[in-house]
Design a protein around this motif. Structure first.
Motif, PDB file in Angstrom:
ATOM      1  N   LEU A  71       0.811  -1.218   0.000  1.00  0.00           N
ATOM      2  CA  LEU A  71       0.000   0.000   0.000  1.00  0.00           C
ATOM      3  C   LEU A  71       0.849   1.274   0.000  1.00  0.00           C
ATOM      4  O   LEU A  71       0.334   2.347  -0.294  1.00  0.00           O
ATOM      5  N   ILE A  72       2.133   1.161   0.365  1.00  0.00           N
ATOM      6  CA  ILE A  72       3.058   2.290   0.287  1.00  0.00           C
ATOM      7  C   ILE A  72       4.316   1.823  -0.442  1.00  0.00           C
ATOM      8  O   ILE A  72       4.604   0.619  -0.495  1.00  0.00           O
ATOM      9  N   ASN A  73       5.047   2.770  -1.016  1.00  0.00           N
ATOM     10  CA  ASN A  73       6.279   2.422  -1.727  1.00  0.00           C
ATOM     11  C   ASN A  73       7.393   2.040  -0.771  1.00  0.00           C
ATOM     12  O   ASN A  73       8.044   1.022  -0.949  1.00  0.00           O
ATOM     13  N   SER A  74       7.637   2.880   0.223  1.00  0.00           N
ATOM     14  CA  SER A  74       8.706   2.613   1.188  1.00  0.00           C
ATOM     15  C   SER A  74       8.486   3.467   2.422  1.00  0.00           C
ATOM     16  O   SER A  74       7.631   4.352   2.432  1.00  0.00           O
ATOM     17  N   ILE A  86       8.959   9.108  11.043  1.00  0.00           N
ATOM     18  CA  ILE A  86       8.937   8.154   9.939  1.00  0.00           C
ATOM     19  C   ILE A  86       8.480   8.900   8.701  1.00  0.00           C
ATOM     20  O   ILE A  86       7.503   9.653   8.748  1.00  0.00           O
ATOM     21  N   LEU A  87       9.181   8.686   7.599  1.00  0.00           N
ATOM     22  CA  LEU A  87       8.763   9.229   6.314  1.00  0.00           C
ATOM     23  C   LEU A  87       8.198   8.088   5.484  1.00  0.00           C
ATOM     24  O   LEU A  87       8.880   7.095   5.231  1.00  0.00           O
ATOM     25  N   LEU A  88       6.941   8.229   5.089  1.00  0.00           N
ATOM     26  CA  LEU A  88       6.292   7.239   4.240  1.00  0.00           C
ATOM     27  C   LEU A  88       6.240   7.761   2.820  1.00  0.00           C
ATOM     28  O   LEU A  88       5.865   8.913   2.592  1.00  0.00           O
ATOM     29  N   SER A  89       6.611   6.937   1.867  1.00  0.00           N
ATOM     30  CA  SER A  89       6.461   7.280   0.459  1.00  0.00           C
ATOM     31  C   SER A  89       5.169   6.637  -0.022  1.00  0.00           C
ATOM     32  O   SER A  89       5.067   5.405  -0.099  1.00  0.00           O
ATOM     33  N   LEU A  90       4.171   7.461  -0.322  1.00  0.00           N
ATOM     34  CA  LEU A  90       2.852   6.950  -0.697  1.00  0.00           C
ATOM     35  C   LEU A  90       2.867   6.430  -2.128  1.00  0.00           C
ATOM     36  O   LEU A  90       3.652   6.869  -2.962  1.00  0.00           O
ATOM     37  N   LYS A  91       1.968   5.494  -2.408  1.00  0.00           N
ATOM     38  CA  LYS A  91       1.929   4.820  -3.698  1.00  0.00           C
ATOM     39  C   LYS A  91       0.737   5.329  -4.505  1.00  0.00           C
ATOM     40  O   LYS A  91      -0.384   5.378  -3.998  1.00  0.00           O
ATOM     41  N   TYR A  92       0.998   5.700  -5.744  1.00  0.00           N
ATOM     42  CA  TYR A  92      -0.032   6.151  -6.669  1.00  0.00           C
ATOM     43  C   TYR A  92       0.091   5.352  -7.958  1.00  0.00           C
ATOM     44  O   TYR A  92       1.162   4.834  -8.276  1.00  0.00           O
TER      45      TYR A  92
END
Length: 159
Positions: A71-74, A86-92
């Protein structure tokens, strides 16, 4: 994966150069899970690539579950003295940048805890969604909890 991590680190460095105090402005809330889910929801609506979340043991584990489910990239943890985040890289997906997380909903709250046994674990959207469950064996999805045969506290639904 390495390319994405390098890109994420580059974006963090740019953000830190432009506005270094944004790490210091993070304040803890009483319900860190609801705060995390709200930040993800708001970032998805605004189509942001990266979202910053205060780091706790639970938020780290939720980020790991989101990453395992695709659900997220990383995600990456930044430590800045006492304030870690925490840094979340969201997925599109696609040119229109449709978010992979359509809806994220808090179920068990500090004022009203919701528990479920392994046999009565709810299916989110008939199995298309995911429930994150806090069990005696750690945080896991509803499918993993059913497979292992443990119940627990239903933290949130994601689809």
């Amino acid at each position: 994966m390495k390319k994405l991590t390098l890109c994420l680190k580059h974006l963090v460095c740019l953000s830190l150069q432009n506005n270094f105090k944004f790490l210091e402005k993070i304040k803890m809330k009483t319900d860190t899970i609801a705060d995390m889910l709200t930040r993800i929801r708001n970032a998805n609506l605004a189509k942001h690539q990266i979202v910053q979340i205060p780091s706790t043991k639970v938020t780290r584990n939720i980020a790991q579950v989101l990453f395992k489910e695709g659900l997220i990239n990383s995600f990456e943890e930044l430590k800045n003295g006492l304030n870690s985040s925490i840094l979340l890289s969201l997925k599109y997906s696609g040119k229109d940048r449709v978010p992979s997380i359509t809806k994220i909903q808090r179920i068990s709250k500090p004022g009203l805890r919701v528990y479920s046994g392994a046999k009565k674990m709810p299916r989110v959207l008939g199995g298309f969604g995911t429930a994150i469950v806090s069990t005696s064996r750690g945080l896991m999805t509803d499918q993993e909890a059913r497979k292992v045969g443990v119940g627990g506290e239903l933290l949130c639904y994601i689809w």
